[in-house]
Design a protein around this motif. Structure first.
Motif, PDB file in Angstrom:
ATOM      1  N   UNK A  74     -20.393   7.362  34.344  1.00  0.00           N
ATOM      2  CA  UNK A  74     -19.499   7.424  33.315  1.00  0.00           C
ATOM      3  C   UNK A  74     -18.605   6.351  33.305  1.00  0.00           C
ATOM      4  N   UNK A  75     -18.326   5.566  31.940  1.00  0.00           N
ATOM      5  CA  UNK A  75     -17.455   4.378  32.072  1.00  0.00           C
ATOM      6  C   UNK A  75     -16.069   4.919  31.757  1.00  0.00           C
ATOM      7  N   UNK A  76     -15.143   4.288  32.098  1.00  0.00           N
ATOM      8  CA  UNK A  76     -13.598   4.972  32.235  1.00  0.00           C
ATOM      9  C   UNK A  76     -12.975   3.530  31.501  1.00  0.00           C
ATOM     10  N   UNK A  77     -12.420   3.521  30.010  1.00  0.00           N
ATOM     11  CA  UNK A  77     -11.792   2.567  29.536  1.00  0.00           C
ATOM     12  C   UNK A  77     -10.413   2.543  29.892  1.00  0.00           C
ATOM     13  N   UNK A  78     -10.012   1.401  30.271  1.00  0.00           N
ATOM     14  CA  UNK A  78      -8.473   1.299  30.803  1.00  0.00           C
ATOM     15  C   UNK A  78      -7.619   1.159  29.610  1.00  0.00           C
ATOM     16  N   UNK A  79      -6.253   1.281  29.878  1.00  0.00           N
ATOM     17  CA  UNK A  79      -5.304   1.128  28.885  1.00  0.00           C
ATOM     18  C   UNK A  79      -4.486  -0.043  29.045  1.00  0.00           C
ATOM     19  N   UNK A  80      -4.856  -1.008  29.969  1.00  0.00           N
ATOM     20  CA  UNK A  80      -3.858  -2.183  30.495  1.00  0.00           C
ATOM     21  C   UNK A  80      -3.753  -2.943  29.170  1.00  0.00           C
ATOM     22  N   UNK A  81      -2.886  -4.055  29.216  1.00  0.00           N
ATOM     23  CA  UNK A  81      -2.923  -5.088  28.346  1.00  0.00           C
ATOM     24  C   UNK A  81      -4.249  -5.904  28.376  1.00  0.00           C
ATOM     25  N   UNK A  82      -4.857  -6.204  29.629  1.00  0.00           N
ATOM     26  CA  UNK A  82      -5.781  -6.868  29.783  1.00  0.00           C
ATOM     27  C   UNK A  82      -6.957  -6.108  29.199  1.00  0.00           C
ATOM     28  N   UNK A  83      -7.184  -4.917  29.220  1.00  0.00           N
ATOM     29  CA  UNK A  83      -8.068  -4.212  28.639  1.00  0.00           C
ATOM     30  C   UNK A  83      -8.230  -4.196  26.936  1.00  0.00           C
ATOM     31  N   UNK A  84      -6.878  -4.057  26.427  1.00  0.00           N
ATOM     32  CA  UNK A  84      -6.716  -3.996  25.114  1.00  0.00           C
ATOM     33  C   UNK A  84      -7.188  -5.623  24.777  1.00  0.00           C
ATOM     34  N   UNK A  85      -6.704  -6.452  25.302  1.00  0.00           N
ATOM     35  CA  UNK A  85      -7.273  -7.964  24.930  1.00  0.00           C
ATOM     36  C   UNK A  85      -8.541  -7.932  24.969  1.00  0.00           C
ATOM     37  N   UNK A  86      -9.358  -7.427  26.095  1.00  0.00           N
ATOM     38  CA  UNK A  86     -10.581  -7.656  26.110  1.00  0.00           C
ATOM     39  C   UNK A  86     -11.404  -6.995  24.961  1.00  0.00           C
ATOM     40  N   UNK A  87     -11.013  -5.668  24.597  1.00  0.00           N
ATOM     41  CA  UNK A  87     -11.528  -4.961  23.275  1.00  0.00           C
ATOM     42  C   UNK A  87     -11.320  -5.524  22.142  1.00  0.00           C
ATOM     43  N   UNK A  88     -10.169  -6.232  21.902  1.00  0.00           N
ATOM     44  CA  UNK A  88      -9.765  -6.990  20.637  1.00  0.00           C
ATOM     45  C   UNK A  88     -10.678  -8.095  20.532  1.00  0.00           C
ATOM     46  N   UNK A  89     -10.853  -8.922  21.608  1.00  0.00           N
ATOM     47  CA  UNK A  89     -11.799  -9.963  21.484  1.00  0.00           C
ATOM     48  C   UNK A  89     -13.206  -9.787  21.257  1.00  0.00           C
ATOM     49  N   UNK A  90     -13.665  -8.644  21.930  1.00  0.00           N
ATOM     50  CA  UNK A  90     -15.007  -8.217  21.540  1.00  0.00           C
ATOM     51  C   UNK A  90     -15.189  -7.907  20.160  1.00  0.00           C
ATOM     52  N   UNK A  91     -14.189  -6.971  19.508  1.00  0.00           N
ATOM     53  CA  UNK A  91     -14.083  -6.883  18.234  1.00  0.00           C
ATOM     54  C   UNK A  91     -13.998  -8.131  17.238  1.00  0.00           C
ATOM     55  N   UNK A  92     -13.511  -8.939  17.495  1.00  0.00           N
ATOM     56  CA  UNK A  92     -13.380 -10.066  16.659  1.00  0.00           C
ATOM     57  C   UNK A  92     -14.717 -10.789  16.952  1.00  0.00           C
ATOM     58  N   UNK A  93     -15.114 -11.037  18.157  1.00  0.00           N
ATOM     59  CA  UNK A  93     -16.505 -11.745  18.089  1.00  0.00           C
ATOM     60  C   UNK A  93     -17.577 -10.990  17.605  1.00  0.00           C
ATOM     61  N   UNK A  94     -17.695  -9.699  17.406  1.00  0.00           N
ATOM     62  CA  UNK A  94     -18.721  -8.974  16.855  1.00  0.00           C
ATOM     63  C   UNK A  94     -18.482  -9.092  15.360  1.00  0.00           C
ATOM     64  N   UNK A  95     -17.138  -9.086  14.977  1.00  0.00           N
ATOM     65  CA  UNK A  95     -17.102  -8.747  13.530  1.00  0.00           C
ATOM     66  C   UNK A  95     -17.263 -10.299  12.818  1.00  0.00           C
ATOM     67  N   UNK A  96     -16.733 -11.334  13.338  1.00  0.00           N
ATOM     68  CA  UNK A  96     -17.311 -12.803  12.890  1.00  0.00           C
ATOM     69  C   UNK A  96     -18.918 -13.019  12.672  1.00  0.00           C
TER      70      UNK A  96
END
Length: 131
Positions: free
Chosen positions: A1-23
């Motif tokens: 099971x993967x646990x997704x963290x809620x740190x600022x670094x986790x948010x930045x990583x998720x947002x980066x992945x969203x942008x790269x996938x979206x583009x």
């Protein structure tokens, strides 16, 4: 099971992945349904040549010929993702673009950009490359 963290670094990583996938989905694959998955209205556009709202992107993307987006640097902070890229097919000649995307609830809701014509390192005053 993967646990997704809620740190600022986790948010930045998720947002980066969203942008790269979206583009990738929108501009490389020309899948305009990516707008429904990765963007949200109201979409605020700060680029001086484009109005706000997703309809502009829906109309523009299918007609882009020879478009490629090559991100060279990516940074994220909070709800912002910054990319520094070489882009072909957006303008008559290759350009260097710094895009800034703001995300809200995992969706792109705001965009700024700075665009310059790509100049080779040997043509710059200091000999440094642009990207």
């Amino acid at each position: 099971m993967t646990v997704t963290g809620n740190t600022a670094a986790d948010q930045a990583q998720r947002n980066t992945e969203i942008v790269l996938t979206a583009m990738r989905e929108l501009f490389k694959e020309k899948d305009v349904t990516a707008l429904d998955r990765h963007w949200a209205e109201p979409y605020v556009q700060h680029s001086p040549q484009m109005p706000s709202g997703l309809d502009t992107l829906r109309a523009a993307v299918p007609g882009l010929e020879g478009f490629s987006w090559e991100p060279k640097r990516i940074a994220a902070q909070g709800d912002l993702v910054f990319t520094h890229s070489i882009v072909h097919g957006w303008a008559p000649n290759p350009v260097v673009i710094v895009d800034i995307f703001r995300l809200d609830n995992g969706r792109i809701v705001e965009h700024w950009d700075v665009i310059q014509d790509l100049v080779s390192a040997d043509a710059t005053v200091d000999g440094n490359p642009m990207v």
